[in-house]
Each structure stands twice: as C-alpha cells, then as structure tokens.
Write an enzyme that holds these catalytic residues in place. Structure first.
Site, short mmCIF file in Angstrom:
data_model
loop_
_atom_site.label_atom_id
_atom_site.label_comp_id
_atom_site.label_asym_id
_atom_site.label_seq_id
_atom_site.Cartn_x
_atom_site.Cartn_y
_atom_site.Cartn_z
N LEU A 46 36.23 39.18 34.81
CA LEU A 46 36.31 40.62 35.43
C LEU A 46 37.47 41.26 36.06
O LEU A 46 37.92 40.65 36.13
CB LEU A 46 35.22 40.26 36.29
N ASP A 47 37.09 42.28 35.54
CA ASP A 47 38.20 43.21 36.60
C ASP A 47 38.87 42.80 37.92
O ASP A 47 38.38 42.13 38.56
CB ASP A 47 38.19 44.59 36.00
N ARG A 48 40.37 43.04 38.41
CA ARG A 48 40.65 42.66 39.23
C ARG A 48 39.79 42.90 40.60
O ARG A 48 38.63 42.42 41.90
CB ARG A 48 41.80 42.84 39.74
N THR A 50 36.39 44.22 40.66
CA THR A 50 35.21 44.15 40.50
C THR A 50 34.61 42.50 40.83
O THR A 50 35.63 41.64 40.76
CB THR A 50 34.66 44.32 39.00
#
Length: 201
Positions: A46-48, A50
């Site tokens: 997951l993106d930082r 998110t």
C-alpha cells in the site's frame, strides 16, 4: 494474526509498507513486524499515505501461493475514498497508465502505458465532496489516485494529484480483501476494523 500461514494488519496512514531509500525511510510495516517474526514476507503493498488491510505471508510457500492469486487477479480488493466534487452513480475507468514523472512519482494516461481498470460506485454525498467505493481490477502504481484525478475528482488530501491543503492525510483506505485461502481453500474476507476518516469532510 490470521493463521499459521497468513498474517493481516491494519496499516496506518503515513507509514511505509517497506523501507525506502535513505536512513530516514527505514521505518516501515515490514521492518517493525520482522523484529517479532523474522520470516514474514510482504505479499502486496500500500502507498505510504494509504491505510487499511495489508496481507503478509508467514513462509516462502505461502508467499508463492498468495502471489499467484494476486497475479491471476483472484483476490478481490475494496477501497473507500473521499473525492473532491459531486460524483453520482457508478462506472468503470479504463486507461493505460505510465509513470509521467519521477520526482514526485506521478502516473497518468499514456498510449504506451499498461491497461488499468477501476470500478467505482458512490457510497454517500458529503459536505464538501463524495465518498466512493473503489474496486481495482488491476494493480498498477497509483492506479486509484491517478484514475480519480483523471475523472476530475481527485482523492481528498492527495499531495500529488489533488489539493493536500484540504486534509492532513490522504482519504484512501483499503477496506477489505477477499479470496480463497491457498491452503484450506475456504473463502476468506478480511475487513479493516479502523474508522479511516471523519464521517463528514
């Protein structure tokens, strides 16, 4: 913890999934968890910024089987997001995405990009925008963020594709994962227990 093969955690916004470049980006979900269980492996990322459900494997065999499920698109992913503006109904966004810039990393439609598919459906109208359910059918980098921005409704708090001034965090949350367990073959549905954003924004 889920079982002896898999682990699931609720990742907070602002924490990297894995270490980045440089000593200031060493702290991450996987480095923290491996202090207690060294054999843990990331299945996806997951993106930082998110938050939400993150799945990990507890062995090399579990990683191989789970990675195959992701590659074959046999894992259903559901996200919740707050977007700018008024959005109505439901739809499908289909566009080939490619990286358009490196600093910061930004993705967008490009004829030589890889096809990305996102289903969306309005969940509720809010004071300053719209809450939507998102189901990515592919797993491209920044897919949901780039697709919603191209639709004209960037995700609230997105510093790259929208207006980060509106919120102290990105309003994108991995709400659930569902799949057939690669060892027991039972249907599994993992649902985040966190309340990702305020009811109104």
């Amino acid at each position: 913890m889920l079982d002896r093969w898999l682990m699931v955690v609720d990742k907070p916004s602002g924490l990297l999934t894995q270490p980045g470049l440089g000593p200031d980006q060493h702290d991450s979900v996987i480095t923290r968890l491996q202090r207690k269980e060294q054999g843990l492996r990331l299945v996806h990322r997951l993106d930082r910024d998110t938050s939400g459900v993150l799945l990990l494997a507890r062995s090399a065999d579990a990683l191989r089987r789970l990675s195959a499920l992701f590659a074959e698109r046999r894992i259903n992913k559901l996200y919740l997001a707050d977007v700018e503006g008024d959005l109505h109904g439901r739809g499908c966004i289909a566009s080939p995405l490619a990286r358009l810039s490196r600093h910061p990393p930004r993705y967008g439609s490009h004829p030589e990009g890889r096809l990305a598919l996102t289903l969306w459906r309005v969940c509720a109208a809010c004071t300053h925008g719209t809450r939507v359910w998102l189901r990515p059918l592919t797993g491209r980098s920044h897919q949901l963020r780039a697709h919603l921005a191209e639709l004209g409704h960037p995700i609230v708090g997105d510093p790259i594709y929208g207006d980060a001034v509106r919120s102290c965090r990105l309003h994108l949350h991995a709400q659930a994962l569902s799949f057939r367990h690669p060892f027991t073959h039972r249907r599994v549905r993992l649902i985040s227990q966190e309340v990702p954003f305020a009811t109104e924004f």
